[in-house]
Design a protein around this motif. Structure first.
Motif, PDB file in Angstrom:
ATOM      1  N   GLU A 146      11.457   6.211  -7.353  1.00  0.00           N
ATOM      2  CA  GLU A 146      11.471   7.552  -7.942  1.00  0.00           C
ATOM      3  C   GLU A 146      10.301   8.412  -7.489  1.00  0.00           C
ATOM      4  OE1 GLU A 146      11.533   6.869 -12.106  1.00  0.00           O
ATOM      5  OE2 GLU A 146      13.543   5.985 -12.123  1.00  0.00           O
ATOM      6  N   VAL A 147       9.434   7.874  -6.648  1.00  0.00           N
ATOM      7  CA  VAL A 147       8.248   8.624  -6.237  1.00  0.00           C
ATOM      8  C   VAL A 147       8.321   8.942  -4.743  1.00  0.00           C
ATOM      9  CG1 VAL A 147       6.811   7.598  -8.036  1.00  0.00           C
ATOM     10  CG2 VAL A 147       6.907   6.524  -5.774  1.00  0.00           C
ATOM     11  N   ASP A 148       7.460   9.871  -4.322  1.00  0.00           N
ATOM     12  CA  ASP A 148       7.417  10.280  -2.919  1.00  0.00           C
ATOM     13  C   ASP A 148       6.448   9.428  -2.104  1.00  0.00           C
ATOM     14  OD1 ASP A 148       9.100  12.827  -3.095  1.00  0.00           O
ATOM     15  OD2 ASP A 148       7.595  13.173  -4.648  1.00  0.00           O
ATOM     16  N   VAL A 149       5.385   8.957  -2.762  1.00  0.00           N
ATOM     17  CA  VAL A 149       4.371   8.145  -2.076  1.00  0.00           C
ATOM     18  C   VAL A 149       3.968   6.983  -2.979  1.00  0.00           C
ATOM     19  CG1 VAL A 149       2.047   8.088  -1.087  1.00  0.00           C
ATOM     20  CG2 VAL A 149       3.467  10.124  -0.786  1.00  0.00           C
ATOM     21  N   ILE A 150       3.848   5.803  -2.387  1.00  0.00           N
ATOM     22  CA  ILE A 150       3.313   4.642  -3.094  1.00  0.00           C
ATOM     23  C   ILE A 150       1.948   4.324  -2.507  1.00  0.00           C
ATOM     24  CG2 ILE A 150       3.577   2.174  -3.556  1.00  0.00           C
ATOM     25  CD1 ILE A 150       6.603   2.565  -3.362  1.00  0.00           C
ATOM     26  N   CYS A 151       0.925   4.301  -3.367  1.00  0.00           N
ATOM     27  CA  CYS A 151      -0.420   3.930  -2.940  1.00  0.00           C
ATOM     28  C   CYS A 151      -0.665   2.467  -3.299  1.00  0.00           C
ATOM     29  CB  CYS A 151      -1.477   4.803  -3.620  1.00  0.00           C
ATOM     30  SG  CYS A 151      -1.520   6.497  -3.029  1.00  0.00           S
ATOM     31  N   VAL A 152      -0.892   1.639  -2.295  1.00  0.00           N
ATOM     32  CA  VAL A 152      -1.217   0.234  -2.518  1.00  0.00           C
ATOM     33  C   VAL A 152      -2.728   0.106  -2.645  1.00  0.00           C
ATOM     34  CG1 VAL A 152      -1.127  -2.087  -1.564  1.00  0.00           C
ATOM     35  CG2 VAL A 152       0.823  -0.558  -1.275  1.00  0.00           C
ATOM     36  N   CYS A 153      -3.193  -0.288  -3.834  1.00  0.00           N
ATOM     37  CA  CYS A 153      -4.624  -0.334  -4.132  1.00  0.00           C
ATOM     38  C   CYS A 153      -5.164  -1.754  -4.014  1.00  0.00           C
ATOM     39  CB  CYS A 153      -4.882   0.193  -5.545  1.00  0.00           C
ATOM     40  SG  CYS A 153      -4.370   1.907  -5.788  1.00  0.00           S
ATOM     41  N   ILE A 154      -6.247  -1.897  -3.271  1.00  0.00           N
ATOM     42  CA  ILE A 154      -6.938  -3.175  -3.130  1.00  0.00           C
ATOM     43  C   ILE A 154      -8.434  -2.912  -3.278  1.00  0.00           C
ATOM     44  CG2 ILE A 154      -7.538  -5.034  -1.533  1.00  0.00           C
ATOM     45  CD1 ILE A 154      -4.772  -4.923  -0.427  1.00  0.00           C
ATOM     46  N   PRO A 155      -9.135  -3.641  -4.151  1.00  0.00           N
ATOM     47  CA  PRO A 155     -10.562  -3.380  -4.345  1.00  0.00           C
ATOM     48  C   PRO A 155     -11.396  -3.837  -3.154  1.00  0.00           C
ATOM     49  CG  PRO A 155      -9.867  -5.290  -5.624  1.00  0.00           C
ATOM     50  CD  PRO A 155      -8.625  -4.707  -5.028  1.00  0.00           C
ATOM     51  N   ALA A 156     -12.486  -3.121  -2.930  1.00  0.00           N
ATOM     52  CA  ALA A 156     -13.348  -3.433  -1.790  1.00  0.00           C
ATOM     53  C   ALA A 156     -14.106  -4.731  -1.971  1.00  0.00           C
ATOM     54  CB  ALA A 156     -14.333  -2.287  -1.561  1.00  0.00           C
ATOM     55  N   ASP A 157     -14.271  -5.168  -3.227  1.00  0.00           N
ATOM     56  CA  ASP A 157     -15.118  -6.336  -3.480  1.00  0.00           C
ATOM     57  C   ASP A 157     -14.338  -7.638  -3.635  1.00  0.00           C
ATOM     58  OD1 ASP A 157     -13.928  -5.547  -5.830  1.00  0.00           O
ATOM     59  OD2 ASP A 157     -15.693  -5.862  -7.080  1.00  0.00           O
ATOM     60  N   GLU A 158     -13.044  -7.640  -3.283  1.00  0.00           N
ATOM     61  CA  GLU A 158     -12.258  -8.870  -3.331  1.00  0.00           C
ATOM     62  C   GLU A 158     -11.449  -8.998  -2.055  1.00  0.00           C
ATOM     63  OE1 GLU A 158      -9.820  -9.091  -6.826  1.00  0.00           O
ATOM     64  OE2 GLU A 158     -11.383  -8.212  -8.107  1.00  0.00           O
ATOM     65  N   PRO A 159     -11.388 -10.179  -1.458  1.00  0.00           N
ATOM     66  CA  PRO A 159     -10.632 -10.334  -0.214  1.00  0.00           C
ATOM     67  C   PRO A 159      -9.136 -10.149  -0.432  1.00  0.00           C
ATOM     68  CG  PRO A 159     -11.336 -12.475  -1.054  1.00  0.00           C
ATOM     69  CD  PRO A 159     -12.018 -11.446  -1.896  1.00  0.00           C
ATOM     70  N   VAL A 160      -8.469  -9.677   0.609  1.00  0.00           N
ATOM     71  CA  VAL A 160      -7.016  -9.587   0.562  1.00  0.00           C
ATOM     72  C   VAL A 160      -6.448 -11.000   0.442  1.00  0.00           C
ATOM     73  CG1 VAL A 160      -4.941  -8.938   1.854  1.00  0.00           C
ATOM     74  CG2 VAL A 160      -6.956  -7.454   1.893  1.00  0.00           C
ATOM     75  N   PHE A 190       5.495  13.182  -6.410  1.00  0.00           N
ATOM     76  CA  PHE A 190       5.116  12.102  -7.304  1.00  0.00           C
ATOM     77  C   PHE A 190       4.473  10.966  -6.515  1.00  0.00           C
ATOM     78  CE2 PHE A 190       8.132  14.584  -9.558  1.00  0.00           C
ATOM     79  CZ  PHE A 190       7.872  14.412 -10.913  1.00  0.00           C
ATOM     80  N   VAL A 191       3.406  10.415  -7.093  1.00  0.00           N
ATOM     81  CA  VAL A 191       2.643   9.342  -6.459  1.00  0.00           C
ATOM     82  C   VAL A 191       2.533   8.171  -7.428  1.00  0.00           C
ATOM     83  CG1 VAL A 191       0.437   8.678  -5.425  1.00  0.00           C
ATOM     84  CG2 VAL A 191       1.282  11.026  -5.161  1.00  0.00           C
ATOM     85  N   CYS A 192       2.768   6.970  -6.932  1.00  0.00           N
ATOM     86  CA  CYS A 192       2.647   5.759  -7.750  1.00  0.00           C
ATOM     87  C   CYS A 192       1.526   4.890  -7.214  1.00  0.00           C
ATOM     88  CB  CYS A 192       3.971   5.001  -7.731  1.00  0.00           C
ATOM     89  SG  CYS A 192       3.927   3.417  -8.577  1.00  0.00           S
ATOM     90  N   PHE A 193       0.637   4.444  -8.085  1.00  0.00           N
ATOM     91  CA  PHE A 193      -0.406   3.484  -7.715  1.00  0.00           C
ATOM     92  C   PHE A 193       0.057   2.076  -8.073  1.00  0.00           C
ATOM     93  CE2 PHE A 193      -3.205   7.270  -8.560  1.00  0.00           C
ATOM     94  CZ  PHE A 193      -3.540   7.472  -7.231  1.00  0.00           C
ATOM     95  N   VAL A 194       0.069   1.183  -7.104  1.00  0.00           N
ATOM     96  CA  VAL A 194       0.448  -0.208  -7.358  1.00  0.00           C
ATOM     97  C   VAL A 194      -0.644  -1.129  -6.828  1.00  0.00           C
ATOM     98  CG1 VAL A 194       2.902   0.336  -7.211  1.00  0.00           C
ATOM     99  CG2 VAL A 194       1.716  -0.515  -5.192  1.00  0.00           C
ATOM    100  N   GLY A 195      -0.636  -2.343  -7.315  1.00  0.00           N
ATOM    101  CA  GLY A 195      -1.623  -3.324  -6.883  1.00  0.00           C
ATOM    102  C   GLY A 195      -1.726  -4.436  -7.900  1.00  0.00           C
TER     103      GLY A 195
END
Length: 312
Positions: free
Chosen positions: A94-108, A17-22
């Motif tokens: 509850e997931v195996d991997v968490i993907c932290v999403c950040i867009p390329a066109d906005e600064p961190v 299971f993979v979760c996308f967060v951001g």
């Protein structure tokens, strides 16, 4: 043999299971749809569009990934916002991997740093992968700088992958990385299945997506959709696809918002119905008569009873 799965597991097959967060509007739902290969999560340029944890399924000969698309983690202002955040936090563990999403066109920024701190606090043992989204919007140099910034934010031991959900660039690389993080396991869903979301939930989401197009900033947070009835019609002509009547109610918080959704002489509501019906017919594989009504549920985002009635 694993007692939880009473069949032989291919040691070369991986699943998890993979979760996308951001932050809101970082392209998580669009990425989910692109990886699944079909539309299962609604998208909008308005923050806080996603209201549920939508599960999409990526099938490969050697693996199956279950993608959990969550609402954007944010500092809540209403009871609804708090409950959406709770949904996200419950998913972390509850997931195996968490993907932290950040867009390329906005600064961190501070919001990204806050989300990473929350992820590491709530799920310290869960594998984290960084994903730079929307790379088609910027130059390669900008992508490289964002990759470095996200790597510095997460730590050098975490993999970071640039992708474009719109063009499909690097999606196969992201899937390869995610599969590599999974343990050997069974296919949780039959091959070809794309989501486990109930049809009523998806229909309500398609209607809400159509209603969110070209509206004021306040409306996305105030709009909820409930499917009241789905009634198959009697098939009288076997040469035509089946016909289904779908009755739905769009709830808003104020009379002024009701006017926005309905539009002058009902023109906007009719447009919403036309757009949503196309998606629903594809989902159901049937012709659809879509009956929409708009009602006011005053301040429902802050009312526990109304939130429960609307499914939150």
């Amino acid at each position: 043999m694993n007692p939880d799965f009473p069949f032989e597991i291919d040691p070369g097959f991986r699943s998890g299971f993979v979760c996308f967060v951001g932050r809101p509007n970082t392209g998580k739902s669009t990425l989910t749809n692109a990886l699944v290969g079909d539309k299962i999560a609604i998208t909008s340029n308005r923050p806080q569009t996603t209201r549920h944890t939508i599960r999409g399924i990526v099938n490969r000969p050697d693996a199956q990934l279950i993608l959990v698309d969550t609402p954007g983690l944010h500092r809540p202002r209403t009871l609804l916002g708090q409950r959406l955040n709770d949904l996200v936090r419950d998913t972390y563990t509850e997931v195996d991997v968490i993907c932290v999403c950040i867009p390329a066109d906005e600064p961190v920024g501070p919001g990204d740093r806050w989300i990473v701190s929350q992820v590491t606090l709530m799920a310290p043992s869960t594998t984290i992968v960084g994903v730079v989204t929307k790379i088609d919007r910027v130059t390669p140099d900008r992508v490289a700088k964002q990759l470095l910034a996200l790597s510095e934010l997460l730590g050098s031991d975490h993999e970071v992958v640039p992708v474009s959900a719109r063009t499909g660039e690097q999606l196969d690389v992201l899937v390869d990385v995610l599969v590599s993080k999974m343990e050997p396991g069974p296919a949780f869903y039959p091959d070809g299945e794309l989501t486990d979301e109930p049809e009523n939930v998806l229909m309500a989401e398609f209607i809400r997506e159509a209603a969110l197009e070209d509206v004021h900033d306040e409306l996305p947070h105030s709009l909820a959709v409930v499917i009241e009835e789905v009634i198959p019609r009697e098939q009288t002509n076997p040469d035509l696809p089946p016909m289904v009547d779908v009755h739905a109610i769009l709830y808003v918080e104020r009379d002024s918002q009701k006017g926005i959704v309905i539009g002058k002489r009902g023109a906007r509501l009719k447009e919403v119905g036309t757009k949503a019906r196309t998606q629903i017919e594809k989902l159901l594989g049937a012709r659809v008569y879509l009956d929409l009504h708009v009602k006011v549920a005053k301040d429902w985002q802050r009312d526990p009873k109304q939130l429960g009635r609307l499914g939150f």
